[in-house]
Design an enzyme around this catalytic site. Sequence first.
Site, PDB file in Angstrom:
ATOM      1  N   GLU A 226       0.880  -1.168   0.000  1.00 27.22           N
ATOM      2  CA  GLU A 226       0.000   0.000   0.000  1.00 27.22           C
ATOM      3  C   GLU A 226       0.915   1.216   0.000  1.00 27.22           C
ATOM      4  O   GLU A 226       1.437   1.608   1.045  1.00 27.22           O
ATOM      5  CB  GLU A 226      -0.899  -0.013   1.255  1.00 27.22           C
ATOM      6  CG  GLU A 226      -1.852  -1.197   1.320  1.00 27.22           C
ATOM      7  CD  GLU A 226      -3.022  -1.077   0.353  1.00 27.22           C
ATOM      8  OE1 GLU A 226      -3.381   0.056  -0.018  1.00 27.22           O
ATOM      9  OE2 GLU A 226      -3.574  -2.118  -0.037  1.00 27.22           O
ATOM     10  N   CYS A 260      -1.968   9.698   2.427  1.00 29.55           N
ATOM     11  CA  CYS A 260      -1.521   9.080   1.164  1.00 29.55           C
ATOM     12  C   CYS A 260      -2.476   9.351   0.012  1.00 29.55           C
ATOM     13  O   CYS A 260      -2.058   9.394  -1.135  1.00 29.55           O
ATOM     14  CB  CYS A 260      -1.346   7.584   1.351  1.00 29.55           C
ATOM     15  SG  CYS A 260      -2.847   6.783   1.919  1.00 29.55           S
TER      16      CYS A 260
HETATM   17  P1  NAD Z   1       8.217   4.773   4.922  1.00 32.18           P
HETATM   18  O1  NAD Z   1       8.225   3.955   3.694  1.00 32.18           O
HETATM   19  O2  NAD Z   1       9.362   5.661   5.202  1.00 32.18           O
HETATM   20  O3  NAD Z   1       8.086   3.823   6.218  1.00 32.18           O
HETATM   21  C1  NAD Z   1       7.094   2.824   6.330  1.00 32.18           C
HETATM   22  C2  NAD Z   1       7.576   1.739   7.274  1.00 32.18           C
HETATM   23  O4  NAD Z   1       8.771   1.171   6.756  1.00 32.18           O
HETATM   24  C3  NAD Z   1       7.885   2.220   8.692  1.00 32.18           C
HETATM   25  O5  NAD Z   1       7.405   1.258   9.598  1.00 32.18           O
HETATM   26  C4  NAD Z   1       9.402   2.311   8.712  1.00 32.18           C
HETATM   27  O6  NAD Z   1       9.934   2.042   9.983  1.00 32.18           O
HETATM   28  C5  NAD Z   1       9.814   1.236   7.730  1.00 32.18           C
HETATM   29  N1  NAD Z   1      11.065   1.575   7.046  1.00 32.18           N
HETATM   30  C6  NAD Z   1      11.524   2.823   6.723  1.00 32.18           C
HETATM   31  N2  NAD Z   1      12.713   2.735   6.066  1.00 32.18           N
HETATM   32  C7  NAD Z   1      12.991   1.417   5.956  1.00 32.18           C
HETATM   33  C8  NAD Z   1      14.076   0.671   5.399  1.00 32.18           C
HETATM   34  N3  NAD Z   1      15.104   1.285   4.809  1.00 32.18           N
HETATM   35  N4  NAD Z   1      14.036  -0.679   5.487  1.00 32.18           N
HETATM   36  C9  NAD Z   1      13.009  -1.312   6.067  1.00 32.18           C
HETATM   37  N5  NAD Z   1      11.970  -0.658   6.626  1.00 32.18           N
HETATM   38  C10 NAD Z   1      11.948   0.672   6.586  1.00 32.18           C
HETATM   39  O7  NAD Z   1       6.846   5.569   4.889  1.00 32.18           O
HETATM   40  P2  NAD Z   1       6.282   6.612   5.941  1.00 32.18           P
HETATM   41  O8  NAD Z   1       7.105   7.844   5.925  1.00 32.18           O
HETATM   42  O9  NAD Z   1       6.074   5.926   7.253  1.00 32.18           O
HETATM   43  O10 NAD Z   1       4.842   6.919   5.299  1.00 32.18           O
HETATM   44  C11 NAD Z   1       4.694   7.789   4.216  1.00 32.18           C
HETATM   45  C12 NAD Z   1       4.526   7.034   2.917  1.00 32.18           C
HETATM   46  O11 NAD Z   1       3.567   6.028   3.054  1.00 32.18           O
HETATM   47  C13 NAD Z   1       4.005   7.933   1.809  1.00 32.18           C
HETATM   48  O12 NAD Z   1       4.618   7.581   0.592  1.00 32.18           O
HETATM   49  C14 NAD Z   1       2.514   7.612   1.766  1.00 32.18           C
HETATM   50  O13 NAD Z   1       1.883   7.896   0.546  1.00 32.18           O
HETATM   51  C15 NAD Z   1       2.543   6.152   2.067  1.00 32.18           C
HETATM   52  N6  NAD Z   1       1.264   5.719   2.623  1.00 32.18           N
HETATM   53  C16 NAD Z   1       0.463   4.922   1.869  1.00 32.18           C
HETATM   54  C17 NAD Z   1      -0.779   4.539   2.363  1.00 32.18           C
HETATM   55  C18 NAD Z   1      -1.724   3.665   1.572  1.00 32.18           C
HETATM   56  O14 NAD Z   1      -2.734   3.260   2.120  1.00 32.18           O
HETATM   57  N7  NAD Z   1      -1.435   3.367   0.323  1.00 32.18           N
HETATM   58  C19 NAD Z   1      -1.170   4.977   3.626  1.00 32.18           C
HETATM   59  C20 NAD Z   1      -0.317   5.784   4.350  1.00 32.18           C
HETATM   60  C21 NAD Z   1       0.907   6.152   3.853  1.00 32.18           C
END
Ligand code: NAD
Length: 471
Positions: A226, A260
């Site tokens: 997602e 998002c």
């Molecule tokens: P992110 O991808 O930075 O982090 C998401 C998760 O991944 C967190 O739990 C984080 O700890 C983990 N993570 C971060 N870096 C990592 C790495 N290098 N290796 C492994 N795990 C890692 O995203 P965010 O900043 O938490 O959220 C924002 C993003 O999420 C935006 O792009 C937004 O559009 C998207 N989002 C999508 C939805 C949806 O329903 N499609 C909903 C909310 C947010």
Amino acid sequence: KEVKGVRNPGSEPTLGMDPYADTLRRLREAFSTGRTRPAEFRAAQLKGLRRFLQENKQLLQEVLAQDLHKSVFDADVSEFIICQNEVDLALQKLHTWMKEEYVAKSLVLSLDSAFIRKERLGLVLIIAPWNYPVHLTLVPLVGALAAGNCMVLKRSELSKGTEKVLAEVLPRYLDQSCFAVVLGGPQETGQLLEHKFDHIFFTGSPRVGRIVTAAAAKHLTPVTLELGGKNPCYVDDDCDPQTVANRVAFFRHFNSGQTCVAPDYVLCSPDTQERLLPALQSAITRFYGDDPQSSPSLGRIISDKHFQRFRGLLGCGRVAIGGQSTTDDSERYIAPTVLVDVQETEPVMQEEIFGPILPIMNVRSLDEAIDFINHGEKPLALYAFSNSKQVVTQMLDRTSSGIFRGNQGFAHMSLPSLPLGGVGNSGMGRYHGKFSFDTFSHHRASLLSPSGLEKLHEFRYPPYTNLRQQL
Ligand code: NAD
């Protein structure tokens, strides 16, 4: 420190040892006992989750306010109500969803039973982001529990208050032999991802989605992604600017733009832009007052890193509303901002904004807007505003996105009968309502044949005589 059912790897000496092996082994053992299979067990877990939401609502409201300056209204509509509806629906439909699905048969198989069995997957990993920290953690959890899995929840390290409550309080409401919460950021998630899971459900950025998918590929683990991206919002000349401005400003600035599915940028003609700008200013003032910083209805940016990125984006195009002079780093506050004269090549049009900044790009026609959208990655959400039904339908027909809405902002997640999921760069797979149950189940194709009646099968065995070949 280990809270009941919770691994906190950050507090353990991890050098040279695997901090997750014991927890994962325990969860797999619990799964293999069949404990999570009966509907009664699953219902008890869902009821536990419902009690967690009811009994800790105030605590969650407090931590959401700390993490994101979320108002009670915002927390209610975008966190609690969605979770409660999903839990209630799962409890109401659990038996129906779990039932074997009998399917049509051919004449040759008419004596068989042909059905789809909804099997539990096993041990699933749910990785959540910080922006709707309750909803985006618990809605997938509802599906995983209803489908009878054991699970590990990896919360985002950025929404610290919520993370603590979900790690320390939630496990008390669930069977801890089947459920664990893992704390930590990229490093811990990376270590966790070295293990084999039966499904990974990831919500977050496309960048990290790729990391998760690459790690899952080593074990051939299926993933649901997602993700996010740039969500276009087309505004046709034939519209009421104030109505459109109210709706766009509300959905852009809800949770301070950290949504998002929020409209990421507006596409409209220069004439419509001229009519839209005063209407956007009027909507923003009406919602947040003359001094939005003192408004209890406006959120804050989650971290200094995100705040600095937004400040950088404010240098793109020309500020029409809000902007640089209305930021405060001590509070991570950025006023609702509208940028005009932006170029496609500027960062604000190249990356997902995910904050309280709305750029407007000019296009001359619907066709040009559609070309522009189709030129980019497939977005998670796409919006079209017009008094003409034909314009909205054309936008729907000639583009692709995870979700689409005509003449309003996002409300899809409040309707469990609609799937939520991206397409292409915005994700793969879907959830909510029965879609969640299906995502976390294996659909096993099953045919049961009578053990006797061998005579009926004789015709297919070799040797193939001429007569049989003619048949
Ligand atoms: P992110 O991808 O930075 O982090 C998401 C998760 O991944 C967190 O739990 C984080 O700890 C983990 N993570 C971060 N870096 C990592 C790495 N290098 N290796 C492994 N795990 C890692 O995203 P965010 O900043 O938490 O959220 C924002 C993003 O999420 C935006 O792009 C937004 O559009 C998207 N989002 C999508 C939805 C949806 O329903 N499609 C909903 C909310 C947010």
